[in-house]
Scaffold this motif. Structure first.
Motif, PDB file in Angstrom:
ATOM      1  N   ALA A 201     -12.855 -19.982  29.089  1.00  0.00           N
ATOM      2  CA  ALA A 201     -13.078 -20.185  30.522  1.00  0.00           C
ATOM      3  C   ALA A 201     -12.462 -19.001  31.262  1.00  0.00           C
ATOM      4  N   ILE A 202     -13.318 -18.162  31.854  1.00  0.00           N
ATOM      5  CA  ILE A 202     -12.846 -16.982  32.575  1.00  0.00           C
ATOM      6  C   ILE A 202     -13.002 -17.207  34.073  1.00  0.00           C
ATOM      7  N   HIS A 203     -11.901 -17.037  34.801  1.00  0.00           N
ATOM      8  CA  HIS A 203     -11.894 -17.176  36.254  1.00  0.00           C
ATOM      9  C   HIS A 203     -11.510 -15.842  36.882  1.00  0.00           C
ATOM     10  N   VAL A 204     -12.164 -15.487  37.954  1.00  0.00           N
ATOM     11  CA  VAL A 204     -11.850 -14.248  38.663  1.00  0.00           C
ATOM     12  C   VAL A 204     -11.243 -14.578  40.022  1.00  0.00           C
ATOM     13  N   ILE A 205     -10.170 -13.861  40.363  1.00  0.00           N
ATOM     14  CA  ILE A 205      -9.607 -13.930  41.711  1.00  0.00           C
ATOM     15  C   ILE A 205     -10.104 -12.692  42.464  1.00  0.00           C
ATOM     16  N   PRO A 206     -10.983 -12.850  43.438  1.00  0.00           N
ATOM     17  CA  PRO A 206     -11.505 -11.686  44.168  1.00  0.00           C
ATOM     18  C   PRO A 206     -10.502 -11.157  45.182  1.00  0.00           C
ATOM     19  N   PHE A 207     -10.690  -9.915  45.601  1.00  0.00           N
ATOM     20  CA  PHE A 207      -9.828  -9.343  46.627  1.00  0.00           C
ATOM     21  C   PHE A 207      -9.784 -10.244  47.857  1.00  0.00           C
ATOM     22  N   ALA A 208     -10.923 -10.866  48.163  1.00  0.00           N
ATOM     23  CA  ALA A 208     -11.030 -11.689  49.362  1.00  0.00           C
ATOM     24  C   ALA A 208     -10.103 -12.904  49.346  1.00  0.00           C
ATOM     25  N   ALA A 209      -9.594 -13.254  48.166  1.00  0.00           N
ATOM     26  CA  ALA A 209      -8.703 -14.418  48.080  1.00  0.00           C
ATOM     27  C   ALA A 209      -7.364 -14.165  48.758  1.00  0.00           C
ATOM     28  N   GLY A 210      -7.025 -12.886  48.980  1.00  0.00           N
ATOM     29  CA  GLY A 210      -5.758 -12.573  49.630  1.00  0.00           C
ATOM     30  C   GLY A 210      -4.581 -12.759  48.691  1.00  0.00           C
ATOM     31  N   THR A 211      -3.455 -13.216  49.240  1.00  0.00           N
ATOM     32  CA  THR A 211      -2.250 -13.394  48.424  1.00  0.00           C
ATOM     33  C   THR A 211      -2.400 -14.598  47.498  1.00  0.00           C
ATOM     34  N   PHE A 212      -1.681 -14.556  46.394  1.00  0.00           N
ATOM     35  CA  PHE A 212      -1.734 -15.659  45.436  1.00  0.00           C
ATOM     36  C   PHE A 212      -0.462 -15.668  44.605  1.00  0.00           C
ATOM     37  N   ALA A 213      -0.166 -16.800  43.996  1.00  0.00           N
ATOM     38  CA  ALA A 213       1.052 -16.950  43.200  1.00  0.00           C
ATOM     39  C   ALA A 213       1.024 -16.028  41.994  1.00  0.00           C
ATOM     40  N   GLY A 214       2.197 -15.477  41.635  1.00  0.00           N
ATOM     41  CA  GLY A 214       2.305 -14.671  40.433  1.00  0.00           C
ATOM     42  C   GLY A 214       1.581 -13.349  40.492  1.00  0.00           C
ATOM     43  N   SER A 215       1.340 -12.816  41.691  1.00  0.00           N
ATOM     44  CA  SER A 215       0.556 -11.596  41.823  1.00  0.00           C
ATOM     45  C   SER A 215       1.249 -10.370  41.244  1.00  0.00           C
ATOM     46  N   GLY A 216       2.558 -10.424  41.078  1.00  0.00           N
ATOM     47  CA  GLY A 216       3.287  -9.248  40.634  1.00  0.00           C
ATOM     48  C   GLY A 216       3.481  -9.128  39.139  1.00  0.00           C
ATOM     49  N   GLN A 217       2.901 -10.031  38.350  1.00  0.00           N
ATOM     50  CA  GLN A 217       3.135  -9.971  36.909  1.00  0.00           C
ATOM     51  C   GLN A 217       1.990 -10.620  36.146  1.00  0.00           C
ATOM     52  N   SER A 218       1.891 -10.267  34.874  1.00  0.00           N
ATOM     53  CA  SER A 218       0.956 -10.964  34.000  1.00  0.00           C
ATOM     54  C   SER A 218       1.701 -12.115  33.339  1.00  0.00           C
ATOM     55  N   VAL A 219       0.991 -13.180  33.057  1.00  0.00           N
ATOM     56  CA  VAL A 219       1.584 -14.366  32.438  1.00  0.00           C
ATOM     57  C   VAL A 219       0.716 -14.781  31.259  1.00  0.00           C
ATOM     58  N   TYR A 220       1.353 -15.034  30.142  1.00  0.00           N
ATOM     59  CA  TYR A 220       0.643 -15.475  28.946  1.00  0.00           C
ATOM     60  C   TYR A 220       1.321 -16.749  28.474  1.00  0.00           C
ATOM     61  N   TYR A 221       0.597 -17.864  28.531  1.00  0.00           N
ATOM     62  CA  TYR A 221       1.177 -19.174  28.263  1.00  0.00           C
ATOM     63  C   TYR A 221       0.527 -19.772  27.024  1.00  0.00           C
ATOM     64  N   ALA A 222       1.327 -19.999  25.988  1.00  0.00           N
ATOM     65  CA  ALA A 222       0.827 -20.583  24.738  1.00  0.00           C
ATOM     66  C   ALA A 222       1.266 -22.033  24.647  1.00  0.00           C
ATOM     67  N   GLU A 223       0.311 -22.937  24.598  1.00  0.00           N
ATOM     68  CA  GLU A 223       0.633 -24.357  24.506  1.00  0.00           C
ATOM     69  C   GLU A 223       0.828 -24.765  23.052  1.00  0.00           C
ATOM     70  N   GLY A 224       1.916 -25.492  22.798  1.00  0.00           N
ATOM     71  CA  GLY A 224       2.188 -26.016  21.472  1.00  0.00           C
ATOM     72  C   GLY A 224       1.617 -27.416  21.320  1.00  0.00           C
ATOM     73  N   PRO A 225       1.899 -28.075  20.212  1.00  0.00           N
ATOM     74  CA  PRO A 225       1.384 -29.430  19.995  1.00  0.00           C
ATOM     75  C   PRO A 225       1.979 -30.443  20.965  1.00  0.00           C
ATOM     76  N   VAL A 226       3.166 -30.152  21.504  1.00  0.00           N
ATOM     77  CA  VAL A 226       3.792 -30.965  22.543  1.00  0.00           C
ATOM     78  C   VAL A 226       4.329 -30.000  23.594  1.00  0.00           C
TER      79      VAL A 226
END
Length: 280
Positions: A201-226
């Motif tokens: 599932a690929i989502h794009v945040i366009p320039f028009a969205a303005g400010t958004f959370a976490g804009s200053g960094q990349s985040v990589y979240y790996a979900e475990g079994p719990v």
């Protein structure tokens, strides 16, 4: 044995958390188990193997009633075999190998980036251009080692039961012409092809969205079994940084949820990428 992998260290950390929540010292835990304190310490440091039966015994002594967590930790005891990434053990930094191991075992992966296309979705040419800009400079053979490693990590997208992926990409990353127009065109085409896969599932945040959370960094979240076994990876210039404290996990879950809310839908995002590709 060799130095423990990131996954083995995480397993030991979770055992230590269970003991500390029970208010026990390593010595007291050893006495309850009929083993020496040093053995408890070695288990918690990921230096020795632990059977699922021993995990259940420890959980019983620690009064842990979370059976899902106990089961997940027990399952981890059967997964000490070294994976394909071990062939890079003396070539690449250990943190990169830990990242591949994390991806291999994750139940779902969520990533958000603002400038680069996420590593698991990069083409060979695009990845090569990224590594050529590393500081300090990488020698040509080292660049190729990192490119091949990144491409091999993408196996989680193609195995029989591919890992579900949620990708949030800012428009800036789509418009950056790393390697020139031809490389960018190939990269966006590949991204569109991947967006058609059921588990992506690929989502794009366009320039028009303005400010958004976490804009200053990349985040990589790996979900475990719990949820307790989730892990956050922050990609830094000196290498990957892994976070697993409960407060940190909660913070980044919220950040990713807000990013998703700010982004276009999957279908809208696909059309948006098509538009950018046509402009090249």
């Amino acid at each position: 044995m060799r130095n423990p992998t990131g996954r083995q260290l995480r397993f030991g950390t979770e055992l230590r958390k269970l003991r500390e929540r029970a208010g026990l010292t390593a010595t007291e835990a050893g006495q309850l188990m009929g083993i020496k304190q040093a053995q408890i310490s070695n288990m918690e440091a990921g230096r020795v193997g632990v059977s699922a039966e021993r995990v259940r015994a420890l959980a019983c002594h620690y009064d842990c009633s979370d059976q899902a967590l106990v089961q997940a930790l027990g399952d981890m005891t059967t997964e000490r075999a070294r994976g394909w990434w071990e062939e890079y053990r003396d070539i690449l930094p250990a943190g990169l190998l830990d990242l591949a191991e994390l991806e291999h075992h994750a139940r779902r992966l969520r990533t958000a980036v603002t400038v680069h296309i996420p590593g698991l979705f990069q083409t060979t040419d695009y990845a090569r251009e990224i590594f050529r800009q590393a500081v300090p400079d990488l020698a040509p053979p080292d660049v190729e080692h990192r490119v091949s490693f990144r491409i091999k990590r993408q196996a989680v997208l193609y195995r029989d039961r591919p890992t579900p992926q949620q990708v949030i990409i800012h428009e800036a990353a789509l418009r950056m012409r790393f390697g020139g127009t031809q490389v960018t065109r190939g990269q966006l085409t590949y991204l569109l092809d991947m967006s058609e896969r059921e588990h992506v599932a690929i989502h794009v945040i366009p320039f028009a969205a303005g400010t958004f959370a976490g804009s200053g960094q990349s985040v990589y979240y790996a979900e475990g079994p719990v949820p307790q076994l989730d892990t956050v990876n922050l990609d830094q210039s000196h290498g990957p940084v892994f976070l697993d404290a409960e407060a940190q996990l909660s913070k980044y879950r919220v950040t990713l949820d807000r990013l998703e809310a700010a982004a276009l839908t999957v279908e809208e995002s696909r059309k948006f990428i098509h538009t950018i590709l046509k402009d090249l």
